[in-house]
Design a protein around this motif. Sequence first.
Motif, short mmCIF file in Angstrom:
data_model
loop_
_atom_site.label_atom_id
_atom_site.label_comp_id
_atom_site.label_asym_id
_atom_site.label_seq_id
_atom_site.Cartn_x
_atom_site.Cartn_y
_atom_site.Cartn_z
N TYR A 105 4.89 9.66 -6.13
CA TYR A 105 3.59 9.03 -6.84
C TYR A 105 3.03 10.25 -7.28
CZ TYR A 105 -0.48 6.64 -7.97
OH TYR A 105 -1.69 6.21 -8.64
N ASN A 106 2.89 11.41 -6.77
CA ASN A 106 2.40 12.63 -7.08
C ASN A 106 2.98 13.27 -8.24
OD1 ASN A 106 1.72 16.06 -6.58
ND2 ASN A 106 0.01 14.45 -6.60
N GLU A 107 4.28 13.24 -8.10
CA GLU A 107 5.23 14.13 -9.01
C GLU A 107 5.11 13.10 -10.27
OE1 GLU A 107 9.17 14.85 -7.82
OE2 GLU A 107 8.62 16.04 -5.80
N ALA A 108 5.17 11.78 -10.20
CA ALA A 108 5.38 10.83 -11.31
C ALA A 108 4.08 10.87 -12.11
CB ALA A 108 5.70 9.73 -10.99
N THR A 109 2.93 10.99 -11.36
CA THR A 109 1.54 10.61 -12.04
C THR A 109 0.58 11.74 -11.91
OG1 THR A 109 0.57 9.71 -10.01
CG2 THR A 109 1.85 8.17 -11.45
N GLY A 110 0.60 12.65 -11.08
CA GLY A 110 -0.21 13.60 -10.88
C GLY A 110 -1.29 13.15 -9.92
N ARG A 111 -1.28 12.07 -9.37
CA ARG A 111 -2.38 11.67 -8.50
C ARG A 111 -1.79 11.33 -7.17
NH1 ARG A 111 -4.76 6.44 -12.11
NH2 ARG A 111 -4.88 7.54 -14.09
N LYS A 112 -2.72 11.08 -6.18
CA LYS A 112 -2.66 10.82 -4.82
C LYS A 112 -2.72 9.52 -4.40
CE LYS A 112 -3.68 15.53 -3.51
NZ LYS A 112 -4.57 16.50 -2.54
N THR A 113 -1.91 8.83 -3.17
CA THR A 113 -2.16 7.55 -2.71
C THR A 113 -2.06 8.00 -1.28
OG1 THR A 113 -0.90 5.52 -2.76
CG2 THR A 113 0.43 7.62 -2.80
N GLU A 114 -2.97 7.05 -0.69
CA GLU A 114 -3.35 7.13 0.63
C GLU A 114 -2.50 5.66 1.56
OE1 GLU A 114 -4.30 9.54 2.39
OE2 GLU A 114 -4.49 10.76 0.43
N PRO A 115 -2.10 5.77 2.90
CA PRO A 115 -1.70 4.63 3.43
C PRO A 115 -2.96 3.93 4.14
CG PRO A 115 -1.35 6.72 4.84
CD PRO A 115 -1.58 7.08 3.43
N THR A 116 -2.49 2.77 4.08
CA THR A 116 -3.72 1.74 4.54
C THR A 116 -3.10 0.22 5.01
OG1 THR A 116 -5.81 0.99 4.06
CG2 THR A 116 -4.50 0.79 2.23
N LEU A 117 -4.00 -0.52 5.57
CA LEU A 117 -3.42 -1.77 5.99
C LEU A 117 -4.27 -2.76 4.95
CD1 LEU A 117 -4.19 -1.52 9.65
CD2 LEU A 117 -2.32 -0.97 8.62
N ILE A 118 -3.67 -3.86 4.96
CA ILE A 118 -4.01 -4.97 4.13
C ILE A 118 -4.40 -6.37 4.88
CG2 ILE A 118 -1.89 -5.73 3.55
CD1 ILE A 118 -2.97 -6.23 0.61
N HIS A 119 -5.34 -6.96 4.73
CA HIS A 119 -5.71 -8.28 5.38
C HIS A 119 -4.95 -9.52 4.52
CE1 HIS A 119 -7.52 -10.99 8.17
NE2 HIS A 119 -8.09 -11.64 7.16
N ALA A 120 -3.88 -9.42 4.33
CA ALA A 120 -3.16 -10.56 3.73
C ALA A 120 -1.55 -10.39 4.20
CB ALA A 120 -3.04 -9.98 2.04
N GLY A 121 -0.69 -11.46 3.94
CA GLY A 121 0.34 -11.57 4.48
C GLY A 121 1.53 -10.89 3.64
N LEU A 122 2.25 -10.23 4.09
CA LEU A 122 3.24 -9.56 3.23
C LEU A 122 4.73 -9.85 3.71
CD1 LEU A 122 1.96 -6.06 2.56
CD2 LEU A 122 2.45 -8.08 0.73
N GLU A 123 5.75 -9.71 3.05
CA GLU A 123 7.10 -10.28 3.48
C GLU A 123 7.76 -9.10 4.37
OE1 GLU A 123 9.10 -13.03 -0.11
OE2 GLU A 123 7.99 -11.28 -0.53
N CYS A 124 7.01 -7.97 4.26
CA CYS A 124 7.56 -6.73 5.24
C CYS A 124 7.61 -7.12 6.62
CB CYS A 124 6.71 -5.85 4.84
SG CYS A 124 6.34 -4.88 3.46
N GLY A 125 6.68 -8.11 7.15
CA GLY A 125 6.63 -8.47 8.38
C GLY A 125 7.86 -9.24 8.78
N VAL A 126 8.33 -10.28 7.95
CA VAL A 126 9.38 -11.17 8.26
C VAL A 126 10.67 -10.10 8.12
CG1 VAL A 126 10.81 -12.93 7.52
CG2 VAL A 126 8.13 -13.11 7.28
N ILE A 127 10.72 -9.36 6.99
CA ILE A 127 11.97 -8.73 6.98
C ILE A 127 12.24 -7.71 7.76
CG2 ILE A 127 13.45 -7.19 5.38
CD1 ILE A 127 11.64 -8.62 3.02
N THR A 128 11.04 -6.86 8.39
CA THR A 128 11.29 -5.72 9.29
C THR A 128 11.54 -6.40 10.53
OG1 THR A 128 8.82 -5.74 9.76
CG2 THR A 128 9.96 -4.04 7.98
N SER A 129 11.30 -7.67 10.95
CA SER A 129 11.61 -8.44 12.27
C SER A 129 12.87 -8.63 12.21
CB SER A 129 10.49 -9.49 12.57
OG SER A 129 11.06 -10.61 11.58
N LYS A 130 13.64 -8.90 10.96
CA LYS A 130 15.06 -9.42 10.91
C LYS A 130 15.84 -8.39 10.93
CE LYS A 130 13.94 -13.96 10.30
NZ LYS A 130 14.40 -15.01 11.32
N VAL A 131 15.60 -7.23 10.29
CA VAL A 131 16.26 -6.13 10.09
C VAL A 131 16.05 -4.88 10.91
CG1 VAL A 131 17.49 -4.28 8.34
CG2 VAL A 131 16.71 -6.59 7.65
#
Length: 477
Positions: A411-437
Motif C-alpha cells: 500500500y505504501n509503495e503504491a500510494t505513498g500512504r500508510k495503513t493500520e490494522p484494526t478490527l471491525i464490528h461487522a461480519g466478514l467472510e474471513c471468519g467462515v473461510i479461515t475456519s474452513k481452510v
Amino acid sequence: MLQTIKGVKNERPFYYFEEISKIPHGSRNEKEIAKYIVDFATKHNIECSIDEANNVFIVKKATQGRENEPTVMLQAHTDMVCEKNISTKHNFETDSIKLIQEGNILRADGTTLGADDGFGVAIMLAILENEELSHPKIECLFTSSEEIGLVGASKFDYSRVTATQMINLDSAEENTVIIGCCGGLRSDMTLPCEIEENKKPAYKITIGGLIGGHSGEDIDRKRLNSHILMGKILKSIKEVTDFKIAYISGGDKDNAIPRECETVISVDNSNALDARLEKIIETAHACVQAREDEGLFVKFEKTDTSSTFSALDTDKILKILSLPNAVLKYREVAPILPSMSRNLARIRTIGNKVEIGFSSRAYNEAGLNESAFELENVANEIGAEIYHHEGYPAWQDETDSPLVLKYQKAYNEATGRKTEPTLIHAGLECGVITSKVKGLLAISVGANVHDLHTPKEIMEIDSMDRIYDTVCTFLGK
C-alpha cells in the motif's frame, strides 16, 4: 469503454463495475452475475467452476517463473443490499443500478450503489484479465448471499483451495487493514395476535427521513432505528389515551438499520391525542442525535380500520419495541469498538401475526448466546415463537502477521500512504473461510465507501483506483 465513470487512472476495474451494475444482483438473486463471471472466465480461457449456491471459483496459473510461490486467494461477494428511497421507482429484480458521478464521488440514483461489494468483484475481474501483471497462482472466490448471513461462503467446498494467504475485498475504509470481525446471529420472532372488531377513531403514524445504515459498522453512530423510535412514540401516546395496534410494518434487511416504520392504531380518546400531537412529534425529533437523521419526519393521519389486535397483544408489541437495541457492550481494550450489539431490523404484520427480525453481533460466542437468550426469554414471556439462524463465527488475526506487513508495504509503495490494522464490528467472510481452510492467513481491505446499506451509499473513485494499484503491487512482488 467507460460510459459513466470518467477521469480514472485504471479504466478496467471501473469498466467491470459499470458492467456488473447493469446486472440485478441482490441477495438470493445472484444467478445472472454468477453467469457473467463464468462467461468472463470462459472468454479469457481461465479455469472456472460454479456450485449450486452460485459461488464462482476461478484459478489463474502463476506467471512463468513464479510457480513455486505460495498461492494467494482474492475474495469478494457478488450480492448487494437492495434499499431505495420511498419516491424512487426501481425494481431490484429487473432494473440496472443507475450510476451518477459527481467529481470524485460515485453514487446511484435513489438506490444503494452496490459498491459493497461491487468494487471488490470489479477489481478481481480486472486483475484476472491483466496479462501484464506478474503474479503467483491466484484463486478468486466470488461468494453469494453474503449480506443475508454469509450463506454462500458457508456452503462452498474448500477442498480445492490451495491458498495460504487471502485478501478479502470487502472493507469500506481504505486506510485500514481489517484483521478481525465479530460473529453474527439472526433471530426471527413470530407473535400470534387476537383480532378484534374496531369502531373507534384510528390514526396512521409514519416515520421516515432517517439515514439508517449498516447494522454493524454504523451501529455506534447514534443513528435512530425507526422501530425503536416508533415504540417511544407509542409510549408517549399511552400517556394520553389507551390504544390498540391494528398494523405495523417497517424495515426490510436484517443488516440495515431501519429507516421507516408505519403503524395504524385505534384510540379511545382522539381529542386528547389531537391536543398532544405537536408535543409528541417534538419529543420524537428531540431523539435525533446524529446529524444524518435531521431529515426525520413523523406524520399522523386520521384513517379507518375495521379491526385491531387486542390490548394484551398491543402491549406485547410495545415490549418488543422496547428491547435494548444498538450497542449493548463496548470493548474494554483498544480499539474501543462495540463488542456486542443488536439491531431490531424489520417488523411485518401478516394476517393475525406480527413477524420481527433481529440481527445480533458479538466478538465471541458468549455474546451471541447472551443476546439470543434474552430474545428467547421475551418470546417465552409473550407467547411468541423464535428461530435463530444463519450464525457465523468471529475472526481475529495478528497485527504483525506476514500478510499484514506485506500488504502495508504494498500500500505504501503504491500510494505513498500508510495503513493500520484494526478490527471491525461487522461480519466478514474471513471468519467462515479461515475456519474452513486451516492455516489460512487473511485480511480484509477496501475502498472508501460511505453510508453502506442505504440509498445514500457513495464510493470515492480515487480510493478504488488506489486499492487496485495496491493489490497489483502486492501480487507483483
